[in-house]
Design an enzyme around this catalytic site. Structure first.
Site, PDB file in Angstrom:
ATOM      1  N   HIS B 425      63.999  36.345  25.097  1.00 31.08           N
ATOM      2  CA  HIS B 425      65.109  37.192  25.537  1.00 31.08           C
ATOM      3  C   HIS B 425      66.367  36.847  24.745  1.00 31.08           C
ATOM      4  O   HIS B 425      67.016  35.840  25.007  1.00 31.08           O
ATOM      5  CB  HIS B 425      65.432  36.972  27.027  1.00 31.08           C
ATOM      6  CG  HIS B 425      64.335  37.322  27.971  1.00 31.08           C
ATOM      7  ND1 HIS B 425      64.347  36.943  29.297  1.00 31.08           N
ATOM      8  CD2 HIS B 425      63.189  38.026  27.806  1.00 31.08           C
ATOM      9  CE1 HIS B 425      63.252  37.392  29.892  1.00 31.08           C
ATOM     10  NE2 HIS B 425      62.527  38.042  29.006  1.00 31.08           N
TER      11      HIS B 425
HETATM   12  C1  LIG Z   1      56.481  38.081  24.990  1.00 33.38           C
HETATM   13  C2  LIG Z   1      57.667  38.806  25.580  1.00 33.38           C
HETATM   14  C3  LIG Z   1      57.670  39.116  26.925  1.00 33.38           C
HETATM   15  C4  LIG Z   1      58.779  39.782  27.474  1.00 33.38           C
HETATM   16  N1  LIG Z   1      58.704  40.172  28.783  1.00 33.38           N
HETATM   17  C5  LIG Z   1      59.691  40.929  29.290  1.00 33.38           C
HETATM   18  C6  LIG Z   1      59.561  41.511  30.583  1.00 33.38           C
HETATM   19  O1  LIG Z   1      58.523  41.383  31.239  1.00 33.38           O
HETATM   20  N2  LIG Z   1      60.598  42.242  31.063  1.00 33.38           N
HETATM   21  C7  LIG Z   1      61.765  42.419  30.348  1.00 33.38           C
HETATM   22  O2  LIG Z   1      62.709  43.019  30.881  1.00 33.38           O
HETATM   23  N3  LIG Z   1      61.886  41.919  29.109  1.00 33.38           N
HETATM   24  C8  LIG Z   1      60.875  41.226  28.546  1.00 33.38           C
HETATM   25  N4  LIG Z   1      60.963  40.801  27.246  1.00 33.38           N
HETATM   26  C9  LIG Z   1      62.176  41.141  26.471  1.00 33.38           C
HETATM   27  C10 LIG Z   1      62.320  42.648  26.202  1.00 33.38           C
HETATM   28  O3  LIG Z   1      61.103  43.228  25.815  1.00 33.38           O
HETATM   29  C11 LIG Z   1      63.405  42.856  25.137  1.00 33.38           C
HETATM   30  O4  LIG Z   1      64.599  42.286  25.636  1.00 33.38           O
HETATM   31  C12 LIG Z   1      63.663  44.320  24.829  1.00 33.38           C
HETATM   32  O5  LIG Z   1      62.513  44.984  24.394  1.00 33.38           O
HETATM   33  C13 LIG Z   1      64.749  44.422  23.752  1.00 33.38           C
HETATM   34  O6  LIG Z   1      65.007  45.782  23.519  1.00 33.38           O
HETATM   35  P1  LIG Z   1      65.716  46.255  22.171  1.00 33.38           P
HETATM   36  O7  LIG Z   1      65.696  47.723  22.154  1.00 33.38           O
HETATM   37  O8  LIG Z   1      67.000  45.545  22.070  1.00 33.38           O
HETATM   38  O9  LIG Z   1      64.818  45.654  20.995  1.00 33.38           O
HETATM   39  P2  LIG Z   1      63.217  45.822  20.659  1.00 33.38           P
HETATM   40  O10 LIG Z   1      62.545  46.309  21.890  1.00 33.38           O
HETATM   41  O11 LIG Z   1      62.844  44.547  20.096  1.00 33.38           O
HETATM   42  O12 LIG Z   1      63.223  46.988  19.600  1.00 33.38           O
HETATM   43  C14 LIG Z   1      63.815  46.869  18.331  1.00 33.38           C
HETATM   44  C15 LIG Z   1      62.985  47.651  17.324  1.00 33.38           C
HETATM   45  O13 LIG Z   1      63.751  47.847  16.147  1.00 33.38           O
HETATM   46  C16 LIG Z   1      62.917  47.688  15.031  1.00 33.38           C
HETATM   47  N5  LIG Z   1      63.734  47.306  13.874  1.00 33.38           N
HETATM   48  C17 LIG Z   1      64.408  46.152  13.696  1.00 33.38           C
HETATM   49  N6  LIG Z   1      65.051  46.148  12.517  1.00 33.38           N
HETATM   50  C18 LIG Z   1      64.767  47.338  11.934  1.00 33.38           C
HETATM   51  C19 LIG Z   1      65.145  47.929  10.691  1.00 33.38           C
HETATM   52  N7  LIG Z   1      65.946  47.283   9.840  1.00 33.38           N
HETATM   53  N8  LIG Z   1      64.675  49.158  10.395  1.00 33.38           N
HETATM   54  C20 LIG Z   1      63.869  49.824  11.273  1.00 33.38           C
HETATM   55  N9  LIG Z   1      63.476  49.301  12.455  1.00 33.38           N
HETATM   56  C21 LIG Z   1      63.930  48.087  12.789  1.00 33.38           C
HETATM   57  C22 LIG Z   1      61.962  46.592  15.442  1.00 33.38           C
HETATM   58  O14 LIG Z   1      60.796  46.605  14.641  1.00 33.38           O
HETATM   59  C23 LIG Z   1      61.710  46.932  16.904  1.00 33.38           C
HETATM   60  O15 LIG Z   1      60.597  47.770  17.044  1.00 33.38           O
HETATM   61  C24 LIG Z   1      59.896  40.125  26.661  1.00 33.38           C
HETATM   62  C25 LIG Z   1      59.884  39.803  25.307  1.00 33.38           C
HETATM   63  C26 LIG Z   1      58.772  39.165  24.755  1.00 33.38           C
HETATM   64  C27 LIG Z   1      58.767  38.837  23.284  1.00 33.38           C
END
Ligand SMILES: Cc1cc2nc3c(=O)[nH]c(=O)nc-3n(C[C@H](O)[C@H](O)[C@H](O)COP(=O)(O)OP(=O)(O)OC[C@H]3O[C@@H](n4cnc5c(N)ncnc54)[C@H](O)[C@@H]3O)c2cc1C
Lengths: 118, 488
Positions: B425
């Site tokens: 996280h």
């Molecule tokens: C093992 C694990 C278990 C978890 N369990 C939970 C849970 O049960 N409940 C919960 O609330 N949270 C959980 N989390 C955390 C939660 O999933 C994340 O906090 C959340 O998904 C973050 O959302 P986001 O949109 O910020 O980023 P992400 O969901 O990480 O999405 C970002 C995306 O942007 C893409 N990206 C990055 N840079 C670029 C670029 N330069 N060009 C194009 N694409 C790019 C990445 O490839 C990725 O697909 C968990 C995380 C992990 C790793």
């Protein structure tokens, strides 16, 4: 086999895993351990990849320094003793932990585990 | 970027995780022409079912799962790189941020528009759309039952988790992608909706830089396509949701708030404790977990079992003496692995961007070390109350602990560098706050000074919520998009 997999095998580390960990003893398990470790290292960020590849290249020399033998020619008992000593060397403790974690994960959660998970 | 192909779009969304998927769906539903650029591949449920966990780990996680945050101790950091983002590999836990937390953030940030009335309404929409359920004990999950019984015996608060799953088949592979399609990741929920509404998702496209005129107007992005060729996407509006590390990295590479973006990445740390029970617990049987102990949530500490797989157990034990590892793996039916999640005060930062990749460093504080010791002591009390006869603390060099007195002694001796923490996280690397309060974005998610560039992912949260963040991230993203739609 990728370049990293060849470098890994050449370092003698897989032989050490097979001696130390029963789940990595069968050729199939060891193959998966090497594959997962090498392919994970290939995906690691440049700095980590570079650091680990240097550590792997130096592994036979480091082993020789602590045990007086190269890992390829050491007996199982000598391997165990040498690795125990290397685990006390700052830097190598982390390298051994990181690569062993990848090896165990690759073998125990690799393709052979798929059927069990169904 | 001479020689780059040019593509014209209306709205670009960078990243398809928890934040980007909300933007894609909501903007498409409002009739915008949406193009989603995602660096990772598209992976179907069939692909996940056909792959072994180790293969999925390499395929779905950024850096094959080997991202490190340097410092004392080093922290292993996990996030995904796949269509659907980290929601593809997460546990599907969905918690609502409390009104008290949102009030605190409003005071800290200087923006009062993200309180419970607004965020709570979005959360209700998210939970309905994703089909949130309360995950009760199934046939397996003996480790969760023991934990719940122990909490009850100590008079400690615990709860079944809230999860976004439809017909979970307890396959125990959440962290490497649900092989039955039960978990409602973004790849199975918001993104197909967005596509049905006309959005186009382009996998395998890595955005290198945000193009802008230097005066607060984004012009589009420079990217590398799946074939390795440069592509320039021109757009009227750009939403960036590349995750808590990816978004500030992109900003810095684009010369946008270079000094403030990624200066403070808030973290929850996970300490993993392996516990041995006299009876078999078969912790590989069951879904992720079915009980979370929340007695110390006010301190930012939660305790829960974690997905156990043979490989995961092996990896967690890898720093121990091989003889001990062999004995433990042979006895694995009797082992459970437990997570103590700690909200730390010290933050990480992007200290450099090397070859496009960020170098992360943290500065955990003495107070964090004390909190981790306290959190571990409480975890040990709970696990001994659950009937554990031996605990392996999250320090490979520490001996097994057989009593609370052993745990107290371990806590007295453990040094900051001895912990082996993991974090999944990351948040608040481009926080929503007034500029004079350290904010990078305004209350419409726009980097201060920009008009048509919005951030809408974990990076904009004002701090670490102390709970699994997906529900908070998605609710914030909904509000950011709603404000944009209202104003255009
Ligand atoms: C093992 C694990 C278990 C978890 N369990 C939970 C849970 O049960 N409940 C919960 O609330 N949270 C959980 N989390 C955390 C939660 O999933 C994340 O906090 C959340 O998904 C973050 O959302 P986001 O949109 O910020 O980023 P992400 O969901 O990480 O999405 C970002 C995306 O942007 C893409 N990206 C990055 N840079 C670029 C670029 N330069 N060009 C194009 N694409 C790019 C990445 O490839 C990725 O697909 C968990 C995380 C992990 C790793």
């Amino acid at each position: 086999m990728t370049g990293t997999a060849s470098a890994l095998r050449a370092s003698g580390l897989p032989r050490c895993w097979a001696v130390e960990f029963a789940p990595l003893r069968s050729p199939a398990a060891l193959r998966e351990a090497v594959r997962h470790t090498a392919e994970s290292l290939d995906r690691a960020p440049a700095l980590q990849r570079w650091g680990l590849s240097v550590a792997l290249r130096l592994f036979p020399a480091a082993f020789l320094a602590v045990s007086g033998r190269f890992p390829r020619s050491a007996s199982p008992a000598q391997l165990r003793a040498g690795l125990a000593r290397l685990r006390g060397v700052p830097g190598y403790a982390e390298v051994l932990r990181a690569t062993t974690a990848l090896a165990l994960y690759g073998a125990l959660d690799g393709p052979a585990s798929r059927e069990a998970l169904r | 970027m001479s020689g780059a192909a040019d593509v014209d779009c209306d709205v670009l969304v960078v990243g398809s995780g928890a934040g980007g998927s909300v933007a894609a769906r909501e903007l498409a539903a409002a009739g915008r022409e949406v193009t989603v650029l995602e660096e990772g591949p598209r992976v179907s449920t069939e692909d996940l079912a056909a792959a072994a966990p180790a293969e999925s780990m390499r395929r779905l996680y950024r850096n094959g799962g080997a991202t490190a945050i340097l410092g004392t101790p080093p922290i292993a950091y996990g996030e995904a790189c796949v269509v659907g983002g980290t929601t593809v590999v997460n546990g599907g836990l969905l918690w609502q941020p409390s009104a008290a937390l949102l009030d605190r953030w409003a005071t800290l940030s200087g923006y009062g528009g993200y309180r419970d009335d607004v965020v709570g309404a979005h959360f209700a929409r998210v939970r309905k759309r994703l089909g949130m359920i309360v995950q009760e004990h199934g046939d397996g999950n003996a480790d969760s039952r023991l934990l719940a019984q122990a909490a009850a015996s100590l008079g400690w608060r615990w709860q079944h988790p809230q999860r976004v799953v439809r017909g979970c088949r307890h396959r125990n592979q959440c962290a490497t992608g649900c092989p039955s399609g039960a978990k409602q990741s973004m790849a199975l929920s918001y993104l197909p909706d967005a596509e049905a509404l006309g959005a186009v998702i382009e996998p395998g496209v890595r955005v290198e830089r945000i193009l802008h005129d230097g005066g607060g107007t984004a012009l589009g992005v420079a990217a590398t396509g799946p074939d390795g060729r440069p592509v320039r996407y021109r757009a009227r509006t750009v939403f960036v949701a590349a995750g808590p590390v990816g978004t500030p990295t992109l900003l810095r590479r684009s010369g946008i708030h270079r000094r403030a973006a990624g200066r403070r990445l808030a973290l929850h740390l996970n300490l993993r404790t392996v516990a041995r029970f006299p009876r078999a617990v078969d912790a590989t049987r069951g879904t992720m977990f079915t009980a979370q102990v929340q007695e110390h949530s006010a301190l930012g500490v939660l305790v829960m079992p974690s997905n156990v797989t043979p490989g995961g157990l092996g990896a967690a034990l890898a720093g121990r003496d091989p003889g001990q590892v062999a004995a433990l793996l042979a006895a694995r039916a009797h082992l459970g692995m437990f997570t103590t999640q700690v909200r730390v005060q010290g933050t990480a930062r992007i200290s450099a961007v090397l070859g496009g990749s960020p170098l992360l460093r943290h500065g955990l504080t003495g107070a964090d070390h004390d909190l981790m010791r306290l959190a571990f002591r409480r975890t040990a009390r709970l696990l001994f109350a659950a009937g554990a006869v031996e605990l392996l603390p999250p320090t490979s060099s520490a001996p097994p602990l057989r009593s609370e007195a052993d745990a107290a002694e371990y806590c007295a001796r453990v040094r900051p560098g001895d912990w082996e923490p993991v974090s999944v996280h990351g948040m608040a690397s481009c926080p929503m706050a007034l500029p004079e309060r350290g904010g990078v974005v305004d209350d419409r998610g726009r980097p201060h000074g920009f008009t048509n560039l919005h951030l809408c992912d974990a990076s904009v949260l004002p701090g670490a919520p102390g709970i699994s963040p997906q529900g908070t991230i998605m609710s914030y993203a909904h509000e950011i998009v709603a404000r944009h739609l209202e104003s255009t």
